[in-house]
Scaffold this motif. Structure first.
Motif, PDB file in Angstrom:
ATOM      1  N   THR A  39      11.243   2.774  -8.539  1.00  0.00           N
ATOM      2  CA  THR A  39      11.772   3.968  -7.999  1.00  0.00           C
ATOM      3  C   THR A  39      11.018   4.044  -6.786  1.00  0.00           C
ATOM      4  O   THR A  39      11.623   4.509  -5.544  1.00  0.00           O
ATOM      5  N   SER A  40       9.699   3.924  -6.807  1.00  0.00           N
ATOM      6  CA  SER A  40       8.959   3.866  -5.340  1.00  0.00           C
ATOM      7  C   SER A  40       9.452   2.868  -4.227  1.00  0.00           C
ATOM      8  O   SER A  40       9.853   3.076  -3.154  1.00  0.00           O
ATOM      9  N   ALA A  41       9.801   1.761  -4.752  1.00  0.00           N
ATOM     10  CA  ALA A  41      10.396   0.676  -3.899  1.00  0.00           C
ATOM     11  C   ALA A  41      11.653   0.904  -3.530  1.00  0.00           C
ATOM     12  O   ALA A  41      12.153   0.779  -2.310  1.00  0.00           O
ATOM     13  N   ALA A  42      12.619   1.765  -4.257  1.00  0.00           N
ATOM     14  CA  ALA A  42      13.908   1.995  -3.603  1.00  0.00           C
ATOM     15  C   ALA A  42      13.900   3.166  -2.827  1.00  0.00           C
ATOM     16  O   ALA A  42      14.620   3.163  -1.788  1.00  0.00           O
ATOM     17  N   ILE A  43      12.967   4.232  -2.915  1.00  0.00           N
ATOM     18  CA  ILE A  43      12.768   5.392  -2.000  1.00  0.00           C
ATOM     19  C   ILE A  43      12.363   4.703  -0.725  1.00  0.00           C
ATOM     20  O   ILE A  43      13.030   5.019   0.494  1.00  0.00           O
ATOM     21  N   ILE A  44      11.431   3.872  -0.495  1.00  0.00           N
ATOM     22  CA  ILE A  44      10.896   3.172   0.504  1.00  0.00           C
ATOM     23  C   ILE A  44      11.970   2.354   1.452  1.00  0.00           C
ATOM     24  O   ILE A  44      12.194   2.549   2.602  1.00  0.00           O
ATOM     25  N   LEU A  45      12.855   1.698   0.546  1.00  0.00           N
ATOM     26  CA  LEU A  45      13.468   0.824   0.985  1.00  0.00           C
ATOM     27  C   LEU A  45      14.901   1.539   1.710  1.00  0.00           C
ATOM     28  O   LEU A  45      15.478   1.297   2.438  1.00  0.00           O
TER      29      LEU A  45
ATOM     30  N   ILE B  81       0.885  -1.377  -0.016  1.00  0.00           N
ATOM     31  CA  ILE B  81       0.001  -0.068  -0.020  1.00  0.00           C
ATOM     32  C   ILE B  81       1.006   1.269   0.147  1.00  0.00           C
ATOM     33  O   ILE B  81       0.660   2.084  -0.878  1.00  0.00           O
ATOM     34  N   VAL B  82       1.779   1.061   0.905  1.00  0.00           N
ATOM     35  CA  VAL B  82       2.770   2.348   1.107  1.00  0.00           C
ATOM     36  C   VAL B  82       3.488   2.514  -0.637  1.00  0.00           C
ATOM     37  O   VAL B  82       3.796   3.634  -1.031  1.00  0.00           O
ATOM     38  N   GLN B  83       3.882   1.331  -1.081  1.00  0.00           N
ATOM     39  CA  GLN B  83       4.606   1.636  -2.414  1.00  0.00           C
ATOM     40  C   GLN B  83       3.590   2.048  -3.360  1.00  0.00           C
ATOM     41  O   GLN B  83       3.683   3.006  -4.192  1.00  0.00           O
ATOM     42  N   LYS B  84       2.357   1.750  -3.403  1.00  0.00           N
ATOM     43  CA  LYS B  84       1.430   2.090  -4.182  1.00  0.00           C
ATOM     44  C   LYS B  84       1.277   3.673  -4.140  1.00  0.00           C
ATOM     45  O   LYS B  84       0.906   4.622  -5.008  1.00  0.00           O
ATOM     46  N   LEU B  85       0.977   4.059  -2.941  1.00  0.00           N
ATOM     47  CA  LEU B  85       0.767   5.561  -2.603  1.00  0.00           C
ATOM     48  C   LEU B  85       1.957   6.569  -2.935  1.00  0.00           C
ATOM     49  O   LEU B  85       1.799   7.530  -3.476  1.00  0.00           O
ATOM     50  N   VAL B  86       3.190   5.832  -2.915  1.00  0.00           N
ATOM     51  CA  VAL B  86       4.308   6.685  -3.304  1.00  0.00           C
ATOM     52  C   VAL B  86       4.321   6.910  -4.839  1.00  0.00           C
ATOM     53  O   VAL B  86       4.468   7.734  -5.323  1.00  0.00           O
ATOM     54  N   HIS B  87       4.048   5.693  -5.456  1.00  0.00           N
ATOM     55  CA  HIS B  87       3.787   5.562  -7.027  1.00  0.00           C
ATOM     56  C   HIS B  87       2.812   6.787  -7.629  1.00  0.00           C
ATOM     57  O   HIS B  87       2.876   7.461  -8.306  1.00  0.00           O
ATOM     58  N   LEU B  88       1.451   6.756  -6.596  1.00  0.00           N
ATOM     59  CA  LEU B  88       0.579   7.498  -7.112  1.00  0.00           C
ATOM     60  C   LEU B  88       0.722   9.142  -6.830  1.00  0.00           C
ATOM     61  O   LEU B  88       0.492  10.029  -7.586  1.00  0.00           O
ATOM     62  N   ILE B  89       1.367   9.387  -5.665  1.00  0.00           N
ATOM     63  CA  ILE B  89       1.455  10.830  -5.144  1.00  0.00           C
ATOM     64  C   ILE B  89       2.796  11.393  -5.962  1.00  0.00           C
ATOM     65  O   ILE B  89       2.709  12.530  -6.370  1.00  0.00           O
ATOM     66  N   LEU B  90       3.852  10.493  -5.905  1.00  0.00           N
ATOM     67  CA  LEU B  90       5.114  11.230  -6.498  1.00  0.00           C
ATOM     68  C   LEU B  90       5.267  11.181  -8.071  1.00  0.00           C
ATOM     69  O   LEU B  90       6.105  11.433  -8.728  1.00  0.00           O
ATOM     70  N   ARG B  91       4.093  10.159  -8.551  1.00  0.00           N
ATOM     71  CA  ARG B  91       4.330  10.024 -10.017  1.00  0.00           C
ATOM     72  C   ARG B  91       5.423   9.303 -10.529  1.00  0.00           C
ATOM     73  O   ARG B  91       6.018   9.659 -11.551  1.00  0.00           O
ATOM     74  N   LEU B  92       5.965   8.432  -9.560  1.00  0.00           N
ATOM     75  CA  LEU B  92       7.088   7.605  -9.944  1.00  0.00           C
ATOM     76  C   LEU B  92       6.891   6.209 -10.379  1.00  0.00           C
ATOM     77  O   LEU B  92       5.710   5.691  -9.951  1.00  0.00           O
TER      78      LEU B  92
END
Length: 386
Positions: free
Chosen positions: A84-90, A69-80
């Motif tokens: 890349t979203s996974a790399a940011i979270i990890l 869910i967090v990965q999905k939100l980063v993808h949607l909010i930051l449009r990445l």
């Protein structure tokens, strides 16, 4: 004699360097191993970017969707993109874990300036160290015995800081029992443990039983039934979620078709298991003290969690994926850090204790070096099972 004040500058410089190293690592490694599979799960929730029934999706991962869910939100909010979203979270999970280990050790040792540099070094090493690779385990980095820092597993890296928050809040409940802020810590503990179960149940599967055993001991020793009742109410949401996860996974997949037998998924014989244990948590073995089990709640909980994780790792198996190893990995890491931290709580007494402590420091330093080499190796080869 001029007393030198504690300076945090070097700590933040090292923290920045480690964060940058892991950023470079994850930018590449999110395309390999387990992370692409979890990205498929993230794509198939909410606004579906892939078919839920598509081949290759680890369906059991839908039972613990917080990371996705967090990965999905980063993808949607930051449009990445999802990678890349996974790399940011990890990458973010690394400094957060370091800060939380630092805070945990300050809870254990207090704010003495004598210990602050030691705490910083140990916190920085906590996210890097691996097994004490040597002839005892045929010079393996991770294969068969696994290790305290599974760099390739995104959900374990993600749940680690959440689990540390739940552990620290439980310790605060013990320390502040009957004080006003006690219930605030109970709420934090209950919520963080629930989120950790939703992120990856592996932490709860080793630490919840350990906390439960300590709670029973605390109730009997202090004649405080009320503490046990409050603790049970606090963990009840997590227990309900664990049962729900078990029912869903059992009904939807074969991930919990468990076989019981010594060696677990590794297939190691008893002699090899002993050797694997010696190299996986050597500092815990070197520094083990029965007296601390009674004196230090955090030590009791982490050692008990390690024993429970060891049983799960080397007795249970659901196939070659080794899904019963993850709680063991987390317990090894926490028990190692806590055991090392407690050496600084008391003055060294006796030549034997001094030798043991410094031996443990040397072994841990070697484990950190091994971890750095392992990180570099899997970055270059994209292979972790080595």
């Amino acid at each position: 004699m001029i007393k030198r004040e504690y300076n945090t500058r070097w700590f933040y410089v090292c923290l920045l360097v480690i964060t940058c190293i892991f950023c470079v690592f994850f930018v590449k490694f999110v395309n390999y191993s387990d992370t692409p599979l979890h990205s498929l799960v993230a794509k198939s929730i909410f606004f579906k970017d892939t078919d839920f029934n598509a081949g290759g999706i680890p369906r059991h991962a839908f039972a613990y969707p917080v990371y996705h869910i967090v990965q999905k939100l980063v993808h949607l909010i930051l449009r990445l993109d999802y990678e890349t979203s996974a790399a940011i979270i990890l990458t973010a999970s690394i400094p957060v874990s370091i800060f939380l280990y630092r805070k945990l050790m300050r809870m254990i040792l207090g704010e003495s300036s004598r210990n602050k540099y030691f705490i910083d070094l140990l916190a920085l090493g906590s996210v890097l160290f691996e097994v004490a690779r040597c002839w005892l385990n045929d010079w393996r980095f991770y294969q068969y015995q696994c290790g305290p820092n599974p760099f390739h597993n995104p959900t374990i890296l993600f749940v680690r800081p959440i689990g540390l928050i739940s552990l620290m809040s439980f310790l605060s409940c013990i320390q502040k029992y009957k004080q006003k802020e006690y219930y605030r810590n109970v709420v934090i503990f209950s919520v963080s443990m629930l989120i950790s179960v939703g992120a990856k149940p592996s932490f709860a599967l080793v630490f919840l039983p350990a906390m439960g055993i300590y709670t029973i001991y605390y109730m009997i020793h202090n004649r405080e039934i009320r503490f046990g009742v409050v603790a049970f109410i606090a963990v009840l949401p997590s227990l309900v979620l664990l049962v729900g996860q078990q029912l869903w996974v059992t009904g939807q997949t074969t991930a919990l078709d468990v076989q019981v037998g010594f060696g677990g998924f590794t297939g190691l014989n008893p002699y090899q298991v002993i050797l694997a244990s010696l190299v996986t948590f050597p500092t815990v073995i070197i520094l083990f003290r029965f007296r601390l089990l009674k004196k230090e709640p955090v030590y009791f909980i982490c050692i008990t969690a390690l024993m429970i994780g060891w049983i799960q790792m080397f007795w249970f198996s659901n196939g070659p994926a080794g899904d019963f190893s993850w709680g063991y990995d987390l317990a090894v890491q926490a028990a190692t850090v806590v055991a090392l931290a407690l050496t600084a709580k008391e003055e060294m007494s006796g030549r034997g204790r001094i030798i043991l402590n410094y031996t443990a420091y040397a072994v841990f330093l070697y484990q950190v070096i091994t971890g750095i080499i392992y990180l570099w190796t899997i970055y270059n080869t994209t292979m972790f099972w080595i």
